[in-house]
Design an enzyme around this catalytic site. Sequence first.
Site, short mmCIF file in Angstrom:
data_model
loop_
_atom_site.label_atom_id
_atom_site.label_comp_id
_atom_site.label_asym_id
_atom_site.label_seq_id
_atom_site.Cartn_x
_atom_site.Cartn_y
_atom_site.Cartn_z
N GLN A 113 24.74 42.55 32.85
CA GLN A 113 25.54 41.41 32.38
C GLN A 113 24.76 40.45 31.49
O GLN A 113 25.36 39.60 30.83
CB GLN A 113 26.12 40.63 33.57
N HIS A 169 30.48 44.93 44.47
CA HIS A 169 30.82 44.53 43.09
C HIS A 169 29.63 44.71 42.15
O HIS A 169 29.77 45.27 41.06
CB HIS A 169 31.28 43.06 43.12
N GLU A 170 28.46 44.26 42.59
CA GLU A 170 27.29 44.32 41.71
C GLU A 170 26.78 45.76 41.53
O GLU A 170 26.34 46.13 40.44
CB GLU A 170 26.17 43.40 42.23
N CYS A 180 34.59 37.64 38.12
CA CYS A 180 33.32 38.15 37.60
C CYS A 180 32.90 37.28 36.44
O CYS A 180 33.73 36.90 35.62
CB CYS A 180 33.53 39.60 37.14
N LEU A 181 31.61 36.96 36.36
CA LEU A 181 31.14 36.08 35.28
C LEU A 181 31.38 36.69 33.90
O LEU A 181 31.43 35.97 32.91
CB LEU A 181 29.65 35.76 35.47
N GLY A 201 26.91 36.32 42.09
CA GLY A 201 26.18 37.56 41.87
C GLY A 201 26.09 37.87 40.39
O GLY A 201 26.91 37.43 39.59
N HIS A 205 28.65 47.39 38.89
CA HIS A 205 28.15 47.05 37.55
C HIS A 205 27.05 48.02 37.10
O HIS A 205 26.99 48.41 35.93
CB HIS A 205 27.57 45.63 37.52
NI NI Z 1 30.71 41.00 37.98
#
Ligand code: NI
Length: 160
Positions: free
Chosen positions: A51, A133-134, A91-92, A46, A137
Amino acid sequence: MAIRKIREEGDEILSKKSREVEKVDERIQELIDDMLETMYKANGVGLAAVQVGVLKQVIVIDIEEEEHDPVILINPKIIKEKGKQEVEEGCLSFPNKFAKVIRPAEITVEALDRNGEPFKIKAKELMAQAISHEIDHLNGIVFVDKIIPGTLEYVKPESK
Ligand code: NI
C-alpha cells in the site's frame, strides 16, 4: 521516519503479489517505521507494504485506540483459520468505501518480528479480521474483491 504516499484504488500495484523478505535489515526496519507513521497519520488499524508501493511481505497492525501497541508481521503464513465472522470493513487504499465481508473468526499465523525473530500469533475478532485483511493485500487481494453483495457504502472522504 517519514510519511509515505498511500496507493489508492486504481493503482495496479494493489493487485500484485508481494515477495518474501530475505533479510530483516535496517532498510526493512525503516520501512516498518515509515509504515507505522503513515498508518497512524491516516487513522488506520493496518497497513501492508504494497500500500506504500513496496512489494515485500511486511504488515503493520495496531487495533488499539489509545496507546500504540503495534504488531509487525514479516513473511506471515496462515497456519490455521477457524469459524467465520461477518464484519464491516474499510481500507486506507479505498478511503471512501465501506462494506461487509466474511473473515475468519480466529486465525493463527507464523511470522517474523521486526528483529527477524520467528513468532506465532493467535487472534480473534477485530485482530483476526485485520490480519486476514492485511495478508490478503500481500496476495494482491483487496477487500472490495470479497464484498457481501448489497453492503457497499460510499462515504465522502475526510477533507485533508
Ligand atoms: Ni487494506
